[in-house]
Enzyme design. Structure first.
Site, PDB file in Angstrom:
ATOM      1  N   LEU A  56      38.573  35.869  31.884  1.00 56.60           N
ATOM      2  CA  LEU A  56      39.047  36.915  32.804  1.00 56.60           C
ATOM      3  C   LEU A  56      39.102  36.428  34.241  1.00 56.60           C
ATOM      4  O   LEU A  56      39.860  36.925  35.065  1.00 56.60           O
ATOM      5  CB  LEU A  56      38.121  38.135  32.736  1.00 56.60           C
ATOM      6  CG  LEU A  56      38.080  38.880  31.401  1.00 56.60           C
ATOM      7  CD1 LEU A  56      36.953  39.897  31.403  1.00 56.60           C
ATOM      8  CD2 LEU A  56      39.407  39.578  31.137  1.00 56.60           C
ATOM      9  N   GLY A  57      38.265  35.473  34.551  1.00 59.26           N
ATOM     10  CA  GLY A  57      38.232  34.946  35.916  1.00 59.26           C
ATOM     11  C   GLY A  57      37.306  33.753  36.006  1.00 59.26           C
ATOM     12  O   GLY A  57      36.497  33.518  35.106  1.00 59.26           O
ATOM     13  N   GLY A  59      34.736  31.772  38.713  1.00 54.43           N
ATOM     14  CA  GLY A  59      34.036  31.812  40.004  1.00 54.43           C
ATOM     15  C   GLY A  59      33.245  30.536  40.199  1.00 54.43           C
ATOM     16  O   GLY A  59      33.323  29.616  39.383  1.00 54.43           O
ATOM     17  N   LYS A  63      32.848  30.628  34.264  1.00 54.73           N
ATOM     18  CA  LYS A  63      33.879  31.561  33.802  1.00 54.73           C
ATOM     19  C   LYS A  63      33.308  32.929  33.461  1.00 54.73           C
ATOM     20  O   LYS A  63      32.150  33.047  33.097  1.00 54.73           O
ATOM     21  CB  LYS A  63      34.550  30.975  32.561  1.00 54.73           C
ATOM     22  CG  LYS A  63      35.362  29.733  32.877  1.00 54.73           C
ATOM     23  CD  LYS A  63      35.826  29.053  31.602  1.00 54.73           C
ATOM     24  CE  LYS A  63      36.603  27.802  31.956  1.00 54.73           C
ATOM     25  NZ  LYS A  63      36.785  26.904  30.816  1.00 54.73           N
ATOM     26  N   VAL A  64      34.175  33.913  33.571  1.00 50.98           N
ATOM     27  CA  VAL A  64      33.844  35.265  33.121  1.00 50.98           C
ATOM     28  C   VAL A  64      34.753  35.540  31.917  1.00 50.98           C
ATOM     29  O   VAL A  64      35.966  35.376  32.001  1.00 50.98           O
ATOM     30  CB  VAL A  64      34.055  36.302  34.249  1.00 50.98           C
ATOM     31  CG1 VAL A  64      33.863  37.725  33.740  1.00 50.98           C
ATOM     32  CG2 VAL A  64      33.096  36.034  35.414  1.00 50.98           C
ATOM     33  N   LYS A  79      29.568  37.524  32.115  1.00 49.62           N
ATOM     34  CA  LYS A  79      29.347  36.466  33.108  1.00 49.62           C
ATOM     35  C   LYS A  79      28.138  35.656  32.669  1.00 49.62           C
ATOM     36  O   LYS A  79      27.067  36.207  32.423  1.00 49.62           O
ATOM     37  CB  LYS A  79      29.103  37.100  34.496  1.00 49.62           C
ATOM     38  CG  LYS A  79      28.872  36.074  35.600  1.00 49.62           C
ATOM     39  CD  LYS A  79      28.849  36.735  36.975  1.00 49.62           C
ATOM     40  CE  LYS A  79      28.570  35.743  38.080  1.00 49.62           C
ATOM     41  NZ  LYS A  79      28.654  36.332  39.426  1.00 49.62           N
ATOM     42  N   GLU A 125      31.116  46.115  32.869  1.00 50.24           N
ATOM     43  CA  GLU A 125      32.341  46.855  32.561  1.00 50.24           C
ATOM     44  C   GLU A 125      33.522  45.939  32.897  1.00 50.24           C
ATOM     45  O   GLU A 125      33.435  45.134  33.840  1.00 50.24           O
ATOM     46  CB  GLU A 125      32.424  48.155  33.376  1.00 50.24           C
ATOM     47  CG  GLU A 125      32.589  47.971  34.853  1.00 50.24           C
ATOM     48  CD  GLU A 125      32.773  49.283  35.607  1.00 50.24           C
ATOM     49  OE1 GLU A 125      33.684  50.055  35.273  1.00 50.24           O
ATOM     50  OE2 GLU A 125      31.984  49.524  36.538  1.00 50.24           O
ATOM     51  N   CYS A 126      34.574  46.027  32.096  1.00 52.43           N
ATOM     52  CA  CYS A 126      35.701  45.123  32.312  1.00 52.43           C
ATOM     53  C   CYS A 126      36.647  45.689  33.370  1.00 52.43           C
ATOM     54  O   CYS A 126      37.148  46.805  33.234  1.00 52.43           O
ATOM     55  CB  CYS A 126      36.451  44.891  31.004  1.00 52.43           C
ATOM     56  SG  CYS A 126      37.660  43.585  31.167  1.00 52.43           S
ATOM     57  N   ASP A 172      28.294  38.716  50.425  1.00 51.56           N
ATOM     58  CA  ASP A 172      29.470  37.978  49.952  1.00 51.56           C
ATOM     59  C   ASP A 172      30.624  38.947  49.691  1.00 51.56           C
ATOM     60  O   ASP A 172      31.331  38.834  48.690  1.00 51.56           O
ATOM     61  CB  ASP A 172      29.110  37.182  48.694  1.00 51.56           C
ATOM     62  CG  ASP A 172      30.074  36.014  48.453  1.00 51.56           C
ATOM     63  OD1 ASP A 172      30.728  35.566  49.416  1.00 51.56           O
ATOM     64  OD2 ASP A 172      30.178  35.560  47.293  1.00 51.56           O
TER      65      ASP A 172
END
Ligand code: ATP
Ligand code: MG
Length: 386
Positions: A56-57, A59, A63-64, A79, A125-126, A172
């Protein structure tokens, strides 16, 4: 599919043996009655969730992943954090504030082994709507207005209001950490990523310099300590971009902290240039000025922000069409570069100062000092030390 296994060892890092216990033990703030109590589960995440393998992403921490709860079939985000005190602090603080509807909710935390290594798995939660500025950039149907910008800033303000009143600074607050629940027009914007969050009570005075170019409070650049005002500065930068599509402090060459940019941030130099700012209300500009004050003692607090006339504008809300979507679209190549540079900058800037000991002059291995010491040893007079 994933080599995730049960962690059968007594896995917690020293002084972190409270698994299977509610997180109450770690709650130093008794006023925080609405805290989420989350147990760290020891069973394997795959007993309860199915991992799709979809990313999904990405960082700084990895990865997530997209996952599905087996019992309900509902989609979640996973995560993975390498187990450490820092990771546990992130999980603990994020769980604690997960009750706030403006913050991405944590559903579960697992303590498992991934490829034989201890890790913490945060099931969240997505957030299917993507990042804040992706959504604004993609706007094509009708112009993005000051009224919508106001709603966005109010949402972010509510998240920070909750955190600050719970004596937590996020530290952040930046575009990638502001995600939408769905692609739906009435999706909710929420704040996530508590990797750098810190309690602001007692002796923790936020001396840790964790920052990202553009969103860094000026005092971080010097040795001065900073606190919640760092989040307020970030709020000002985000509000500026939301209203025009570009950041208030711009470095033409590189987004890492160039000396020129440091000076600009220190001096609080920014403008409201035409044509993007011509139609924007004076109230909005006034609010930005209060947020981007270089002196943190002069900068507005979250309470001031939430009671500002712009945020509480209820009649004749400014429907002014903004240039934001167009600018973000035209400058999308720069935006990607911004994010890439930001990631690189984070790698070098996010030094955990709690683990870095500042050496005394005597212990220093600085080559210049070494040279001077050698000189001194050879010729005490020449070094002016006789
Ligand atoms: P950073 O580089 O900001 O320190 P990080 O490694 O701490 O990042 P996050 O910011 O929590 O990780 O997540 C990285 C990315 O993964 C986000 O920018 C976002 O694109 C995606 N992501 C994070 N959480 C979710 C979620 N709950 N639902 C969907 N996508 C998510
Ligand atoms: Mg992030």
């Amino acid at each position: 599919m994933f080599p995730i296994t049960r962690n059968q060892t007594d896995s917690a890092p020293a002084a972190e043996q409270e698994e299977e216990e509610p997180h109450q033990k770690n709650l130093p703030n008794p006023s925080l009655k609405s805290s989420r109590i989350v147990r760290i589960k020891k069973n394997v995440v795959t007993e309860e969730y199915k991992l799709s393998g979809q990313v999904l992403g990405v960082g700084f921490n990895g990865k997530v992943f997209e996952i599905f709860q087996k019992r309900t079939g509902e989609k979640y985000a996973l995560k993975m954090l390498k187990d450490s005190l820092k990771a546990r602090r992130e999980a603990e603080l994020h769980c604690r504030v997960s009750i706030c509807p403006r913050i991405v909710q944590i559903a579960d935390v697992f303590d498992n082994l991934y490829q034989g290594k201890k890790c913490l798995l945060l099931v969240m939660e997505c957030m299917e709507g993507g990042e804040l500025f992706q959504r604004i950039q993609a706007r094509r149907d009708q112009p993005f207005t000051e009224r919508e910008a106001l709603a966005i800033m109010k949402s972010i303000g509510e998240a920070i209001e909750f955190l600050h009143s719970s004596n937590i600074a996020h530290r952040d607050v930046k575009p990638e950490n502001l995600l939408y629940t769905s692609k739906h027009p009435d999706a909710q914007l929420k704040l996530t990523d508590f990797g750098f969050a810190k309690e602001t009570t007692a002796n923790s005075c936020l001396a840790t310099p964790c920052y990202t170019p553009y969103y860094v409070a000026p005092e971080v650049l010097g040795p001065e300590k900073y606190d919640k005002s760092c989040d307020m500065w970030a709020l000002g930068v985000i509000m500026y971009i939301v209203l025009c599509g570009y950041p208030p402090f711009y470095s033409n060459r590189s987004l890492t902290l160039s000396p020129g940019m440091k000076t600009r941030i220190r001096n609080g130099q920014y403008e409201f240039p035409a044509p993007e700012w011509s139609e924007v209300s004076e109230e909005a500009k006034h609010l930005i000025r209060q947020l981007l004050k270089t002196d943190p003692t002069e900068r507005m607090t979250i309470a001031d922000f939430m009671s500002h006339p712009w945020i509480n504008w209820s009649v004749n809300l400014p429907q002014t069409p903004l240039h934001t979507s167009q600018v973000l679209h035209e400058e999308s190549h720069v935006w990607e570069e911004v994010k890439e540079e930001m990631t690189n900058a984070l790698a070098t800037m996010r030094v955990d100062y709690e683990q870095v000991k500042i050496k005394t002059i005597a212990d220093s291995s600085n080559p210049l000092l070494k040279k001077r010491r050698m000189k001194r040893a050879e010729k005490p007079e020449a070094a002016g030390l006789s």
